[in-house]
Design a protein around this motif. Structure first.
Motif, PDB file in Angstrom:
ATOM      1  N   MET A  97     -44.618  43.190  34.739  1.00 28.99           N
ATOM      2  CA  MET A  97     -44.128  42.210  35.688  1.00 28.99           C
ATOM      3  C   MET A  97     -45.054  40.996  35.708  1.00 28.99           C
ATOM      4  SD  MET A  97     -41.444  43.569  36.380  1.00 28.99           S
ATOM      5  CE  MET A  97     -40.947  42.132  37.298  1.00 28.99           C
ATOM      6  N   TYR A  99     -46.409  39.758  33.282  1.00 33.39           N
ATOM      7  CA  TYR A  99     -46.132  38.991  32.072  1.00 33.39           C
ATOM      8  C   TYR A  99     -44.917  38.099  32.230  1.00 33.39           C
ATOM      9  CZ  TYR A  99     -48.887  39.724  27.862  1.00 33.39           C
ATOM     10  OH  TYR A  99     -49.826  39.654  26.878  1.00 33.39           O
ATOM     11  N   GLY A 100     -44.296  38.189  33.402  1.00 37.00           N
ATOM     12  CA  GLY A 100     -43.134  37.354  33.624  1.00 37.00           C
ATOM     13  C   GLY A 100     -41.983  37.698  32.727  1.00 37.00           C
ATOM     14  N   ASN A 101     -41.790  38.946  32.476  1.00 38.99           N
ATOM     15  CA  ASN A 101     -40.642  39.447  31.709  1.00 38.99           C
ATOM     16  C   ASN A 101     -40.700  39.148  30.226  1.00 38.99           C
ATOM     17  OD1 ASN A 101     -39.525  40.624  33.890  1.00 38.99           O
ATOM     18  ND2 ASN A 101     -37.714  39.349  33.991  1.00 38.99           N
ATOM     19  N   LYS A 102     -41.734  38.486  29.745  1.00 40.80           N
ATOM     20  CA  LYS A 102     -41.753  38.226  28.305  1.00 40.80           C
ATOM     21  C   LYS A 102     -42.081  39.507  27.569  1.00 40.80           C
ATOM     22  CE  LYS A 102     -46.428  36.874  26.983  1.00 40.80           C
ATOM     23  NZ  LYS A 102     -47.297  35.755  26.587  1.00 40.80           N
TER      24      LYS A 102
END
Lengths: 115, 115
Positions: A97, A99-102
């Motif tokens: 999470m 990682y901002g979804n990346k």
């Protein structure tokens, strides 16, 4: 930095046999997600299986199963009863999470199923 | 239900030109992701858009930019093309950013060749 390592650039397996693809990852996070994606010659990336790190039970999808070893940071994919249509590049991927979804992908393993 | 679509399928440009790649997400998805798959470099995260805003950016120079439109489709622009920009550009979409990780569904990709 988060990294994903696939140490097998290429593998071959006879039709109907079982093959295991290896993946290790490095993270300091406790809550994360792991994936195996398949990319056949058509280039379309297809999600094969996913594993949430907080779940101890290994994920299974039909002929595909994983061996998730959290302490060892290992996430291998087992393909049972291999079929010609399983021939593809397989990518191990990781995200958190934070990682901002990346998605962070490994280098991939080319799997060839032989008749 | 239609999957993620990308256009064009192939794009050939010369060094210094600009390239525009387009992506239409699955209906109901508000997040769009862009990845670059270059030979020898694997899959690298480029950009993530959600609800019209850039949410995350990978380690790419500013000449890689994009936007997301009110209908959630997205455009990736690459300015001042260099030979090493030759790659398969994959777009993925997912449900919105809140509430945990949402599966990313990939499109078939745009093959960009820079001569």
């Amino acid at each position: 930095a988060q990294t994903v390592t696939q140490s097998q650039p290429e593998m071959s397996v006879q039709e109907a046999e079982t093959v295991t693809l290896s993946c290790t990852y490095d993270t300091s996070e406790n809550n994360y997600y792991l994936f195996w994606y398949k990319q056949p010659p058509s280039r379309q990336m297809i999600l094969v299986i996913r594993q949430e790190a907080y779940k101890q039970q290994n994920a299974t999808e039909n002929r595909f199963s994983v061996n998730f070893q959290k302490a060892a940071k290992s996430f291998s994919l087992k393909i049972s009863d291999s079929q010609l249509g399983d021939t593809a590049m397989y990518f191990c991927a990781f995200t958190t999470m934070e990682y901002g979804n990346k998605l962070v992908f490994g280098a991939g393993t080319i799997l060839r199923v032989k008749s | 239900e239609a999957g993620v679509t990308q256009s064009p399928t192939h794009l050939i440009k010369t060094r210094g030109q600009q390239a525009t790649l387009r992506c239409s997400p699955i209906s109901g998805h508000t997040s769009v992701y862009w990845y670059q798959q270059a030979l020898g470099l694997g899959l690298q995260f480029l950009l993530w858009y959600d609800e019209g805003e850039e949410r995350n950016r990978g380690n790419f120079p500013p000449r890689f930019s994009g936007r997301q439109f009110p209908n959630y489709s997205s455009e990736l622009n690459v300015n001042a093309l260099e030979l090493e920009d030759s790659a398969l550009y994959l777009c993925a979409s997912s449900l919105g950013a809140s509430g945990g990780y949402n599966e990313q569904f990939f499109g078939p990709g745009t093959r960009l060749t820079v001569l």
